[in-house]
Design a protein around this motif. Sequence first.
Motif, mmCIF file in Angstrom:
data_model
loop_
_atom_site.group_PDB
_atom_site.id
_atom_site.type_symbol
_atom_site.label_atom_id
_atom_site.label_comp_id
_atom_site.label_asym_id
_atom_site.label_seq_id
_atom_site.Cartn_x
_atom_site.Cartn_y
_atom_site.Cartn_z
ATOM 1 N N GLU A 94 -20.070 26.297 3.074
ATOM 2 C CA GLU A 94 -19.841 27.805 2.927
ATOM 3 C C GLU A 94 -20.901 28.591 2.696
ATOM 4 O O GLU A 94 -21.134 29.289 3.216
ATOM 5 C CB GLU A 94 -18.643 27.942 2.260
ATOM 6 N N GLY A 95 -21.877 27.917 1.954
ATOM 7 C CA GLY A 95 -23.026 28.890 1.188
ATOM 8 C C GLY A 95 -24.133 29.536 2.528
ATOM 9 O O GLY A 95 -24.699 30.178 2.697
ATOM 10 N N LEU A 96 -24.181 28.556 3.821
ATOM 11 C CA LEU A 96 -25.177 28.316 4.487
ATOM 12 C C LEU A 96 -24.396 28.931 6.037
ATOM 13 O O LEU A 96 -25.165 29.121 6.877
ATOM 14 C CB LEU A 96 -25.804 27.063 4.078
ATOM 15 N N GLN A 97 -23.183 28.967 5.905
ATOM 16 C CA GLN A 97 -22.567 29.652 7.054
ATOM 17 C C GLN A 97 -23.575 30.755 7.547
ATOM 18 O O GLN A 97 -22.988 30.745 9.482
ATOM 19 C CB GLN A 97 -21.118 29.447 6.912
ATOM 20 N N ASP A 98 -23.508 31.054 6.461
ATOM 21 C CA ASP A 98 -24.151 33.050 7.092
ATOM 22 C C ASP A 98 -25.606 33.167 8.341
ATOM 23 O O ASP A 98 -25.966 34.208 9.023
ATOM 24 C CB ASP A 98 -23.999 34.233 6.378
ATOM 25 N N TYR A 99 -26.455 32.078 8.179
ATOM 26 C CA TYR A 99 -27.338 31.448 8.845
ATOM 27 C C TYR A 99 -27.529 30.748 9.680
ATOM 28 O O TYR A 99 -28.276 30.498 10.928
ATOM 29 C CB TYR A 99 -27.872 30.115 7.604
ATOM 30 N N GLN A 100 -26.202 30.779 10.536
ATOM 31 C CA GLN A 100 -25.754 31.065 11.596
ATOM 32 C C GLN A 100 -26.526 29.502 12.703
ATOM 33 O O GLN A 100 -27.349 29.099 13.096
ATOM 34 C CB GLN A 100 -26.881 31.629 12.624
ATOM 35 N N VAL A 101 -25.924 28.171 11.701
ATOM 36 C CA VAL A 101 -26.852 27.037 11.612
ATOM 37 C C VAL A 101 -25.630 26.353 13.201
ATOM 38 O O VAL A 101 -24.627 26.741 13.379
ATOM 39 C CB VAL A 101 -26.071 26.185 10.621
ATOM 40 N N LYS A 102 -26.656 25.508 13.894
ATOM 41 C CA LYS A 102 -25.859 25.083 15.176
ATOM 42 C C LYS A 102 -25.175 23.429 15.034
ATOM 43 O O LYS A 102 -24.146 23.844 15.698
ATOM 44 C CB LYS A 102 -27.078 24.982 15.949
#
Length: 520
Positions: A94-102
């Motif tokens: 949830e915390g890294l979802q805004d970083y557009q992980v592939k």
Amino acid sequence: MRDVKSVNYLVSPEPARALAIVMLVLAMLSQWLGYLQPLSWYSLDLSTRWHAANNGRVHPDILLIDIDDESLTSMAPHFGSWPWPRSVYAYLLEGLQDYQVKSWVLDVLLTEADNGRPEDDAYWLETMSRFPNLYLSAVLVPAGQGQLLQGSALPAGLALQRGNPQQTIAALWPLGFSALPERVGMINAVPDADGIFRRYPLQHRVPALPESNKPEMASGVEWVFASMPWRVAGNNLGTAIPTQPDLWLTFQGAEAVPYPSISFAKALQLALEPSADFAELFKDKILIIGSSAVGLADLKHTAIAPQQPGMVLLATAIDNLLQQNALRRQSDSWLLIVLIFQLAGLLFLYKKQTGFGRYDEIAHITERHQLRQLERDNSMNFMSNLASAVVTYQDHRKPGAGSDRYLNRQIADNVLNAGQQLFTKGLSREDELAADTLGIRLAARAGYDPYALAVVMQKLESMQGDSNAISLLLATHPAPADRLSNIEQQLQRLERQHPASRTASRLALTERYQTALRRK
């Protein structure tokens, strides 16, 4: 005096041909029985390490999130000891979802429910259902172990090929796998017979039960499950998947962890406290969450390192599929045949043309040329270096001298200096010519071709200036032309004394040896 190029060699090619045939038969038999497999593995590992060190190129989209020893230690006060509650992984996603992980690839088994923290499991299940780019790990286990589920209970999309619905499948399935079966990949990695991991399965097959076992369940169709690299590279990224069952790995670096990585603790901190400075670190990346911690026992012995994290094997397999540069192994048989005939040819040439060299050096030893050279030059420096090496070695072996299992640098330097002094100084011109004379006689008496030295001298004369090694040899020996003139004289004398030497039959090795001793 005949031309040495047209010498009727005393050694005919028949033994070399027979040896080639025998070696070929033995080699093919050994190949069939698997005796040459260790040699094949060794050569493969050498080429793998060379390629990794010189041509390795990691895929830029792969980033490892490492559950290392530091993460286990630093996170223990907040989340307890391993295994962590499943909510930790939910916080990370949830915390890294805004970083557009592939893609998220979880190389950690989250199988059994945590009865002590059911709310954490519920949070994790709800979170992962919202991430269509998340891939979960499963492992097939031997029959009777793990979770035993009938084929009819497995959801559609979990298997690439479905077998008999009544057959029992034993595996460690991830928690909540039935809700997202198309995102479950097997992470079974099996070492070769020598315990080294060189390949990664692309598909895992569960054989159908034979008719003689349970006739009512025998369908003749086996269950086939996708591996994690197959899922990530094929399903999500649209990469063409090879048809072979295993992927021979092309490692992309000589380091145990060649891919960029960030500790799990640091990644979780960035998830809980987002920072725009790290946006590019995670953007469009395939994040593989795995472990390098020694205590979690996910270290594999590979051609690159004796303890390489399992997540690196998974990353390498995904990388190979993305770059389409997996190793394509061919049969070793054709190379084996070529090597056998090359070896037989080399043995034949060595017998005919270079077999003399050993007798030239034997002549130096029997005539004590090196010792006489030292005595003439009063080489105290040589003896000093050698004595110093011996004394240092003896001191090193005394009790309490340390536990270093190798000799120190000073010992090696002393020995090298002592040998280099004698080698670079060389022997006198007279000693070298005398060695040629005696070597011709020794070779003839032992049943070898005494004319071979003339051929060698002709080759040396034609190679002058070709390399530093030849220049050094010529600097410490008489000119090849002078040696050739002396050799021709000795060969003429030999023919006058032993006219039958040209056509003398070859003696058995033992008889030749005894004959040489008697004539000496």
